[in-house]
Design an enzyme around this catalytic site. Structure first.
Site, short mmCIF file in Angstrom:
data_model
loop_
_atom_site.label_atom_id
_atom_site.label_comp_id
_atom_site.label_asym_id
_atom_site.label_seq_id
_atom_site.Cartn_x
_atom_site.Cartn_y
_atom_site.Cartn_z
N HIS A 252 4.96 43.00 40.99
CA HIS A 252 4.24 42.15 42.10
C HIS A 252 4.81 42.68 43.25
O HIS A 252 5.47 42.24 43.94
CB HIS A 252 4.45 40.64 41.81
CG HIS A 252 4.00 40.05 40.98
ND1 HIS A 252 4.31 40.12 39.55
CD2 HIS A 252 2.68 39.27 40.74
CE1 HIS A 252 3.63 39.54 38.72
NE2 HIS A 252 2.75 38.88 39.48
N LYS B 179 0.79 39.50 53.01
CA LYS B 179 0.95 40.20 51.51
C LYS B 179 0.77 41.83 51.61
O LYS B 179 -0.29 42.28 52.25
CB LYS B 179 0.12 39.47 50.59
CG LYS B 179 0.46 39.49 49.22
CD LYS B 179 -0.44 38.60 48.32
CE LYS B 179 0.24 38.70 46.94
NZ LYS B 179 -0.57 37.56 46.17
N GLU C 2 10.37 12.72 36.75
CA GLU C 2 11.26 13.35 35.60
C GLU C 2 11.22 14.78 35.70
O GLU C 2 12.28 15.23 35.28
CB GLU C 2 10.30 12.85 34.44
CG GLU C 2 10.25 11.63 34.12
CD GLU C 2 9.21 10.74 34.64
OE1 GLU C 2 9.49 9.22 34.43
OE2 GLU C 2 8.63 11.11 35.43
N ARG D 60 15.17 1.36 20.86
CA ARG D 60 15.11 0.07 21.81
C ARG D 60 15.77 -1.15 21.31
O ARG D 60 16.55 -1.82 21.77
CB ARG D 60 13.58 -0.21 22.21
CG ARG D 60 13.58 -1.19 23.15
CD ARG D 60 12.05 -1.74 23.44
NE ARG D 60 11.94 -2.76 24.32
CZ ARG D 60 10.58 -3.24 24.93
NH1 ARG D 60 9.71 -2.74 24.08
NH2 ARG D 60 10.77 -4.15 25.79
#
Length: 615
Positions: free
Chosen positions: A28, A239, A356, A463
């Protein structure tokens, strides 16, 4: 460096990016060329780093979140003298350290694996939190992002948390080059669109022309002097900057330049400038590794204790014995029992709220600084962070994940809260360790053992209350198992883990009263699995029955089957697992409906033995 020298350095970085991609035949380079001025200024004027001592406690940390721009990173390493010309041109070749996307497994200066976009800034938040609250050595965390990845939700989880925590040691630089892989980005060159979003999360924002090295230099200095808030430098770039054939053109992402020789000439030719990167200030690591004797909680055989309670109590005890243990919570610490650690060690407890992805990424960031993180949430919700777990494995990161409320045994909350895919998900991660204890003493021992394992470690907790079947002095090595029932008359082996161990024991005792002897194995180490014990059991009893509170794909049954895939005959094997979609019901009703309770185990055992006799 003066302005002209900085410009020359930026051109060298562009040229070397073009050369590396050309040598590889892939890469790239255009994404690297847009950020070359940003990298030149950072490397020459602002980064404080000793390449000879990448573990120096006061080194600034640099994360290339847009990991596909690796030619730029490697070109910067060459300019700093960390690699040479010969190695630069091995880019993407077999055996080279210079991979298509950088990883710390290969290079000591890389903080974390990137390439799955949207992960650099969340990991950077973890590193910055460690610097602010744990290491306290004053290093800065620089994260170079691309504008395309700002579409990822994980970036904004990180941005909000960084603003909330006032992480003024965190500086994000966004290369706003307007073009993604398939065309223009959502906001193009509208820097203010990005600035509004960051300001909403209490960031200090600076907008610059990313090809004006003096403006970039001033922006970095402004970021360094900003206190009380993280800073983002939004840099308008092009770019493929500097080469007319590719500059700001679509359709060239991820491709070497069509005429590299002409491009190099247009950029002013090959150069060999060297940069004297600023050294870090003197500092020492303050956090201890071991600070006391480990006194794990002890439970009496016959007591009924949720393994999630044992996890929280054992983690708090481990934190007292070891000063390098940290805990991260996804705003469910009262349920996972991670809050037990938080109450005893608030300085090493990090509330990540219901984010999370950020929680796992922050754990990875802290692990890069030598801390040993335990990140806890419901097992079901870890699925949201799976890509971060996958990338942590690619990094070679050592983190501990704990999933509570696993399986249909949680009862009335229903399937959205039931972790029924977690064992498969974590078993599939390269080099992972997967543990599923059935009682409190076993849990406590495994919590402590996890801290010294390598790679991704996962512990599944329950649990509800389960009976304590092991004494507090019993040992549970990772990779082991326990044979809880055995005789010379065994006709079958039942293999279980976690909550189903107790169902298997009840079934075995009832079957024994009927005259049918069965062996019971507690396979608490789901990965690595105890192949020797399973093979011996198969040889002695002729058949195996696995029972698990998990979907049948990828869980305990598959782990057992893996023990027999070395070419030897596979024993008769039957599997009980959760094959339907649960609803709301009591834990006992759930186990029965799923066909994994003691009665179901007995029925399956009878059928399997009867079938073996008839055959």
């Amino acid at each position: 460096m003066k302005t002209r020298q900085l410009t020359e350095l930026a051109q060298q970085l562009r040229v070397d990016s073009v050369r590396a991609a050309d040598a590889a035949g892939s890469g790239h380079p255009t994404s690297s060329m847009s950020a070359a001025d940003l990298m030149a200024v950072l490397l020459a004027h602002h980064l404080r780093y000793d390449f000879e001592r990448p573990a120096h406690p006061a080194n600034d940390r640099f994360i290339l979140s847009k990991g596909h721009a690796s030619p730029l990173l490697y070109a910067a390493y060459k300019a700093a003298g960390a690699i040479n010309e010969t190695e630069l041109l091995t880019y993407r070749k077999l055996g080279s350290r210079l991979e298509g996307h950088p990883t710390p497994r290969r290079l000591p200066w890389v903080e974390t694996a990137t390439g799955s976009l949207g992960q650099g800034l969340p990991v950077g938040v973890g590193v910055a939190l460690a610097g602010q609250r744990l290491d306290r050595t004053g290093y800065r965390v620089w994260v170079l992002c691309g504008d395309s990845e700002l579409a990822e939700g994980s970036v904004w989880e990180a941005a909000e948390h960084a603003g909330y925590e006032h992480l003024d040691n965190l500086i994000a630089i966004v290369d706003v080059n307007r073009l993604g892989q398939r065309g223009p980005t959502r906001h193009g060159h509208d820097l203010d669109a990005y600035a509004r979003r960051f300001r909403a999360f209490d960031w200090h924002t600076v907008e610059v022309d990313g090809h004006d090295v003096e403006a970039v230099d001033r922006a970095c200095a402004e970021a360094e002097s900003t206190t009380g808030a993280p800073t983002v430098i939004l840099a308008r770039t092009l770019k493929g900057k500097g080469v007319r054939a590719v500059q700001d053109h679509e359709g060239l992402h991820g491709k070497p330049l069509p005429d590299p020789a002409e491009a190099i000439a247009e950029l002013g030719g090959v150069r060999d400038l060297r940069v004297e990167v600023q050294p870090p200030p003197a500092a020492r690591t303050l956090h201890p590794v071991h600070s006391g004797h480990l006194e794990l909680p002890r439970y009496e055989v016959g007591d009924e204790v949720p393994t999630r309670d044992a996890y929280g109590q054992a983690l708090a005890a481990l934190g007292s014995a070891r000063g390098d243990i940290v805990a991260l919570d996804g705003e469910v610490g009262d349920s996972t029992r991670a809050e037990y650690f938080g109450k005893e060690h608030p300085d090493r407890y990090f509330q990540c709220y219901i984010a999370e992805q950020l929680m796992v990424a922050a754990a990875v960031g802290m692990a890069t600084r030598g801390w040993v993180p335990y990140a806890s949430t419901f097992a079901a919700f870890l699925t949201r962070a799976h890509d971060f777990v996958r990338m942590a494995s690619i990094s070679g990161s050592g983190i501990n994940l704990v999933g509570s409320h696993a399986g249909c045994a949680i009862g009335q909350d229903g399937p959205s809260q039931m972790g029924l895919e977690d064992l498969a998900m974590l078993r599939a991660v390269h080099g992972s360790t997967v543990l599923y204890p059935c009682d409190a003493n076993q849990t406590a021992k495994l919590v402590a053992a996890m801290a010294d394992q390598d790679g991704i470690r996962y512990l599944r907790t329950t649990r509800g209350k389960t009976p304590v079947v092991y004494g507090p002095t019993e040992e549970f090595p990772v990779g082991g198992s326990k044979v809880l029932r055995a005789s010379f008359e065994d006709r079958l082996t039942i293999v279980a883990a976690g909550v189903t161990v107790h169902e298997a024991l009840a079934a075995a005792d009832a079957l024994a009263e009927e005259g049918l002897r069965v062996r019971v194995i507690d396979l608490y180490s789901v990965k690595p699995v105890d192949r020797a014990t399973l093979r011996e059991a198969a040889a002695r009893t002729g058949a195996l029955l696995t029972v698990e509170d998990h979907h049948e794909e990828g869980g305990l049954g598959d782990a057992v089957l893996d023990a027999f895939l070395d070419g030897r005959p596979v024993p008769r094997l039957a599997r009980l697992a959760v094959r339907t979609m649960p609803g709301s019901a009591t834990p006992a009703e759930q186990l029965h409906a799923a066909g994994i309770d003691a009665g179901s185990v007995m029925a399956a055992a009878r059928l399997l033995v009867e079938h073996a006799v008839l055959v």
